[in-house]
Design a protein around this motif. Structure first.
Motif, PDB file in Angstrom:
ATOM      1  N   GLY A  47      -4.000  -8.424  12.111  1.00 30.25           N
ATOM      2  CA  GLY A  47      -3.415  -7.696  10.997  1.00 30.25           C
ATOM      3  C   GLY A  47      -3.875  -8.254   9.661  1.00 30.25           C
ATOM      4  O   GLY A  47      -4.154  -7.507   8.716  1.00 30.25           O
ATOM      5  N   GLY A  51      -5.708  -6.084   6.944  1.00 31.75           N
ATOM      6  CA  GLY A  51      -5.106  -5.990   5.612  1.00 31.75           C
ATOM      7  C   GLY A  51      -6.079  -6.358   4.509  1.00 31.75           C
ATOM      8  O   GLY A  51      -6.128  -5.709   3.461  1.00 31.75           O
ATOM      9  N   VAL A  55      -7.175  -3.447   1.778  1.00 30.85           N
ATOM     10  CA  VAL A  55      -6.846  -3.613   0.362  1.00 30.85           C
ATOM     11  C   VAL A  55      -8.109  -3.574  -0.498  1.00 30.85           C
ATOM     12  O   VAL A  55      -8.066  -3.121  -1.647  1.00 30.85           O
ATOM     13  N   VAL A  75       1.606  -2.812  -3.238  1.00 28.27           N
ATOM     14  CA  VAL A  75       1.746  -2.934  -1.785  1.00 28.27           C
ATOM     15  C   VAL A  75       2.794  -1.945  -1.273  1.00 28.27           C
ATOM     16  O   VAL A  75       2.589  -1.280  -0.267  1.00 28.27           O
ATOM     17  N   PHE A  79      -0.461   0.875  -0.908  1.00 22.22           N
ATOM     18  CA  PHE A  79      -0.939   0.255   0.335  1.00 22.22           C
ATOM     19  C   PHE A  79      -0.127   0.749   1.527  1.00 22.22           C
ATOM     20  O   PHE A  79      -0.681   1.175   2.543  1.00 22.22           O
ATOM     21  N   TRP A  80       1.203   0.705   1.412  1.00 23.49           N
ATOM     22  CA  TRP A  80       2.085   1.128   2.506  1.00 23.49           C
ATOM     23  C   TRP A  80       1.869   2.611   2.817  1.00 23.49           C
ATOM     24  O   TRP A  80       1.794   3.005   3.974  1.00 23.49           O
ATOM     25  N   THR A 155       1.908  -6.036  11.505  1.00 22.32           N
ATOM     26  CA  THR A 155       2.247  -5.584  10.161  1.00 22.32           C
ATOM     27  C   THR A 155       2.480  -6.759   9.223  1.00 22.32           C
ATOM     28  O   THR A 155       2.091  -6.704   8.048  1.00 22.32           O
ATOM     29  N   LEU A 158      -0.862  -7.649   8.209  1.00 22.85           N
ATOM     30  CA  LEU A 158      -1.416  -6.670   7.264  1.00 22.85           C
ATOM     31  C   LEU A 158      -1.004  -7.009   5.839  1.00 22.85           C
ATOM     32  O   LEU A 158      -1.838  -7.048   4.933  1.00 22.85           O
ATOM     33  N   VAL A 159       0.280  -7.230   5.652  1.00 22.23           N
ATOM     34  CA  VAL A 159       0.799  -7.510   4.310  1.00 22.23           C
ATOM     35  C   VAL A 159       0.252  -8.838   3.795  1.00 22.23           C
ATOM     36  O   VAL A 159      -0.207  -8.937   2.652  1.00 22.23           O
ATOM     37  N   ALA A 162      -3.454  -8.433   2.878  1.00 22.54           N
ATOM     38  CA  ALA A 162      -3.625  -7.678   1.635  1.00 22.54           C
ATOM     39  C   ALA A 162      -3.315  -8.560   0.430  1.00 22.54           C
ATOM     40  O   ALA A 162      -4.073  -8.600  -0.548  1.00 22.54           O
TER      41      ALA A 162
END
Length: 191
Positions: A47, A51, A55, A75, A79-80, A155, A158-159, A162
């Motif tokens: 992830g 991410g 991004v 974000v 992004f979301w 996830t 991912l965050v 990013a």
């Protein structure tokens, strides 16, 4: 109308791919139960890399952010929405580097939430890689022992990925109190 059908197919493909990646990683190390931490760390790492790449694409044509709050707003909105086709429902901060992103209908948990009988056995929190959720008991069904952390690890990565690519080091954890709602806590790591 035809474009709507393509979008629905894209969303379904993402969800199926996510489920299959989780299944593949955990089946590849199923022989030894102690490897569950390694599996969630691997998902979080995947992830993270995704991410970082996403991004880069999402920020290609926008000006630099002026502060940490602007990054978090990006974000939560752009992004979301680019990944989950909706914005985060709520963003809160203590203005000391801790942000809570709440998604009341987190897309990757909606399939699990159909089976309410498992909620009482669900681990309530997933932390940093290698940190197990609440310890399962013998009575818990095997499906839910570590199911939620499997679906949240990617996830969280991912965050974190990013944010890393935007110049912010962070720790991202996820918490589920009532499926399919999910809260992601982002703690900024300042030097």
């Amino acid at each position: 109308m035809e474009r709507e059908g393509v979008r629905m197919a894209d969303e379904a493909l993402f969800e199926f791919l996510h489920m299959e990646v989780i299944s593949y990683i955990f089946k590849s190390l199923e022989k030894d139960d102690s490897d569950n931490g390694k599996c969630t760390a691997k998902l979080e790492g995947m992830g993270f890399r995704v991410g970082q790449g996403l991004v880069e694409r999402f920020t290609r044509d926008i000006p630099r952010f002026k502060d940490e709050l602007d990054i978090m707003k990006f974000v939560c909105k752009d992004f979301w929405a680019g990944i989950f086709k909706k914005q985060v429902d709520n963003l809160r901060t203590n203005h000391q580097g801790v942000y809570v992103l709440q998604d009341n209908r987190f897309r990757l948990l909606t399939q699990i939430s159909a089976g309410k009988q498992y909620m009482e056995h669900a681990p309530k929190q997933w932390g940093a890689p290698g940190t197990p959720p609440t310890a399962p008991t013998i009575e818990e069904p095997p499906f839910m022992e570590l199911a939620l952390d499997r679906f949240l690890a990617f996830t969280c990565g991912l965050v974190r990925g990013a944010l890393s690519n935007l110049g912010v080091n962070s720790i991202v954890t996820a918490e589920v109190s009532l499926l399919p709602a999910c809260k992601f806590q982002v703690m900024m790591q300042r030097a």
